[in-house]
Write an enzyme that holds these catalytic residues in place. Sequence first.
Site, mmCIF file in Angstrom:
data_model
loop_
_atom_site.group_PDB
_atom_site.id
_atom_site.type_symbol
_atom_site.label_atom_id
_atom_site.label_comp_id
_atom_site.label_asym_id
_atom_site.label_seq_id
_atom_site.Cartn_x
_atom_site.Cartn_y
_atom_site.Cartn_z
ATOM 1 N N HIS A 39 52.302 68.421 -16.284
ATOM 2 C CA HIS A 39 52.437 68.563 -15.082
ATOM 3 C C HIS A 39 53.647 69.434 -14.333
ATOM 4 C CE1 HIS A 39 49.909 64.965 -15.160
ATOM 5 N NE2 HIS A 39 49.502 65.391 -14.047
ATOM 6 N N GLY A 98 44.179 62.641 -10.423
ATOM 7 C CA GLY A 98 44.369 62.222 -8.894
ATOM 8 C C GLY A 98 45.326 61.227 -8.728
ATOM 9 N N SER A 150 45.948 62.676 -16.921
ATOM 10 C CA SER A 150 46.566 62.440 -15.720
ATOM 11 C C SER A 150 46.074 61.124 -15.240
ATOM 12 C CB SER A 150 46.409 63.401 -14.696
ATOM 13 O OG SER A 150 47.376 63.264 -13.566
ATOM 14 N N ASP A 151 45.408 60.951 -13.850
ATOM 15 C CA ASP A 151 45.039 59.522 -13.584
ATOM 16 C C ASP A 151 43.682 59.017 -14.341
ATOM 17 O OD1 ASP A 151 45.816 57.739 -11.712
ATOM 18 O OD2 ASP A 151 44.370 58.006 -10.227
#
Length: 1016
Positions: free
Chosen positions: A704, A876, A923-924
């Site tokens: 990120h 997200g 990620s999420d």
Amino acid sequence: MRGYYLFPDIYGDEIIFVTEDDLWKYAKGIGQRLTSDFGVVLKPKFSPDGKWIAFTRLQQTDQGTTADVYVVPSEGGEPKRITYFGTPFTRVVGWTPDGRVLVYSDFKTPFPQWRELYAISLDGIYERLNLGPATALVYGDGGIVVLGRNTYDLPYWKRYKGGARGVLWISRDGGRTFEKFLDLPGNITSPMIVGGRVYFLSDHEGVGNLYSVDFSGRDMRRHTNFKDYYARNANSDGKRIVFQAAGDIWLYDPATERLEKLEIDLPLSRKAKMAKFVDPVKYLEYFALASGERIVLVSRGQAFVMPSWEGAVIQIGHRGGGVRYKHISTDGEKVAVATYDGAVEVYNLEGVLVKRIEPGIGLIEALALKQSKIAAANHRGELWVIDIDTGNVQMADKSEYGLITGIVWHPAGRWLAYAKPSGIYTQNIRIYDAATGKIYDVTSPTAYDYSPAFDPEGRYLYFLSRRALNPALDPVQFSYIFAKHSKPYLAVLRRGDTSPFVQYKKADVKAEEVDLEGIETRVEPFPVEEGLYASVVGLKGGKVAWLKYDVEGALRYYLWSAQERRGAVEIYDLETKTRDQLVAGASSLRASPDGKYLLVKEENRLRLIDVEKKPDLQSRDPGRKSGVLDMGRVKVYVEPEKEWRQMFREAWLLMRENYWRGDLNGVDWDAVYKKYEPLLSRIGTRYELSDLINEMQGELGTSHAYEIVPDFEVDKPYLIGGLGAEFKWDGKCWRIAKIFVGDPSYENEKSPLLAPGVDVREGDCIISIAGVRLGPNAPPEYALLNRTSDVVTVEVERGGEVKAFTVRTVRDEKYLIYRHWVEANRRYVHQRTGGAVGYIHIPDMGPAGYAEFFKSLNAEGDKEAFIIDVRYNRGGHTSGMLILRASVGIFGRFLTRYFKPYPYPELVLPRRLVLVTNEHAGSDGDIFTYDFKRLKLGPVVGKRTWGGTVGIDTRYKLVDGTIITQPKYAFWADDVGTGIEGSGVEPDVEVEIAPHEYREGRDTQLEKAIQIIEKK
């Protein structure tokens, strides 16, 4: 002159590479420019005979992003475009033995991360190779073919070991079947075949270096020993290897094991470094009103004092971009500006520097000037008060939960109001008494209060609050939501004054005193309905203005969107108890210190409004009548080289101050700056700066760490319209191979070729589009260039009969192709299970994925079992919301006399579940996969996930609008700590889809999930 050299390739004694965004050839010590002002050129590759060079042209502007493939004769000449894919992720890979260009692209795939290999002839005929997701393909002798997956450039996430690391596959039968060949605990990129060995770059030992193995994947050797900079982007002509490192090109000869850095001196133009003027409104960052006759503003990081209607605009501070100003405040007599690195400069309105202060409080996030005091909130959640005369700095307050915002001084200059995060979910309004140092709560810390603003006459403090919790029923997900949750409030500042909603009295003079004891009991709501209120300001004569939004879907504003939310400015009159709309389509507003004027930002203009005289809102012409300011008077002069140095330094500084660990993962961040900063002198374009920033940020080895550039300042790209179909050249014509359709009852889920009155079928031959006759040099996409959302005529032939139909093209086919893929999977699951098992795919953990989850659950809520698919999930923030729907399980029913039972709880998944995941669930999506395993909701099938769980926000932008992110929010769980980061989540049942299985149309991961759930 030494440039910053990228993407080298070699053919005999000739080397090609990219610098200044152009393609260059270098031979016998002489450099020749092959392209000029062509956009950003990437990844050039020599043809097997050395006669041609294929390359990617990237056009990225705020009007769209496209990447397509061109060829140019290696001796120089006119570039020829051979693809019209029009996607952001098309890149040249190499060449096939029969002289076609190899390309990977997300063209006609359901996801941006799903990039397949194409072979394109020089006349533009393209063929999908049907090898599934792949990013490299290298041909050797004796039927050897090496395929790479995820073989991306190494340095943007160094030392990465997650599920999406680069791996190599090998075929020994000319590409008919493949087996996993090389999988290291690190990334692999740039596969090459030289002398019976496979060479590649990898950082599995800590730094990107050149390695090789034999065709069995053994006998690994390391051929370079870089310790500081990564070896990147290697290529070979089958004899020697070239690669880049730190902006230089290196040549390696496997036969002699000689490594040489090429000293390349070129006649570079440095055109992109030429000074320029930019649009002050496009780059407007901060603005404020000094009075009705003067505004102050920051555009592109430069500060100005501007007379409203006539007179000279004064630039304050540094010109050109070497120093960036990020916040500006005025009390009507002076102006304070904060620099990006935490200094504060104070000027008078004539532009004369009064004082420069370096308070040493870190990065300044908000600024408020009043008389001799400056209030500054920083990135650590601290609030400081600075005395301009003495330079004394004092901490006023500190939050342990977030940034202090909305700082504003009382007209008397003694009291400071602000919004302080007071808990995980709460924020309250406080007042600081600068005379005594005491702090008082205006509101209790039990809600979320924001945007404080004083009445200019000093009697009231206005603010907004999410206290109006009047739930509305969401019929889709059967839960209550607070769609309209906020209202404006005021606090009466003097104990003896009555509420203005009971009796309003005009002010004779400004109030100089505030009674803070018991102020919490003097807070009252405005008598207006709840809504979405964004900001509030106080005006003269008991008037209040606020900006109010309509309820909208979140998709338009999600994540990287550059869309500014717009709403209506309303004015409430405390004396008459009336409310009127002043302006629609506004994105922000400011009030003058005396409260007589409003400054409103609309779509591409600023409008100055005398609150007693409504302007001509229909006019957009500058002048007093309309209130529109002539912003062309502000001349924003940019010297790119100065600005690039500032941007590089700011990116480094933001990471130092915001990275989630104070020790920056053990990386010596000062040493990193010293290592990369000298390379700035070689940077010649915005793209090269981006490459350098990304490599620097990659040193942290963390997910990120993004740098999202909105505009490389190249020619506007022409986007490709879509017909919602896939085409294939059959040797005579372009035939429709596939027509995409999801659920045809939904909007945007069927091809335009399926519109009413259109009789077009798979297998039909497309003769022409928009009057352009198709052929080998004119594929359908060529005719659709610059035809997005356009009405075109399509001629088709079937059985010797030609018919013409009029259709409207789509702007982007991605969603339609995605829905086609989802519905095909759903049908397959139903077919295999006799309709007993439902299927849900979640494409991300944002608003789109949330909607997709409920769309599928609504459609299949009566199923006894579900396969949940999170492959290619882009992450997200909704994993916590959706896992609740998966974890509760159905344990009851509502029974009726005539109808089938209804499940209880409503709209949750049953207890028979299987999850399918892969290396592109990140990620999420990583976290959702972890949650599913942790809660033992069912088996997890597929591949190890991406492994990026240190989250971000998008609050910071560099001066040209580039979003720059710092990994701030590390996901931690009590059993694995932060261990998902950089590694990923392992499935319970690992299933790989081999390249030849993609060719056969098999989804072995989904097949395994079906087998498992049928046995549960």
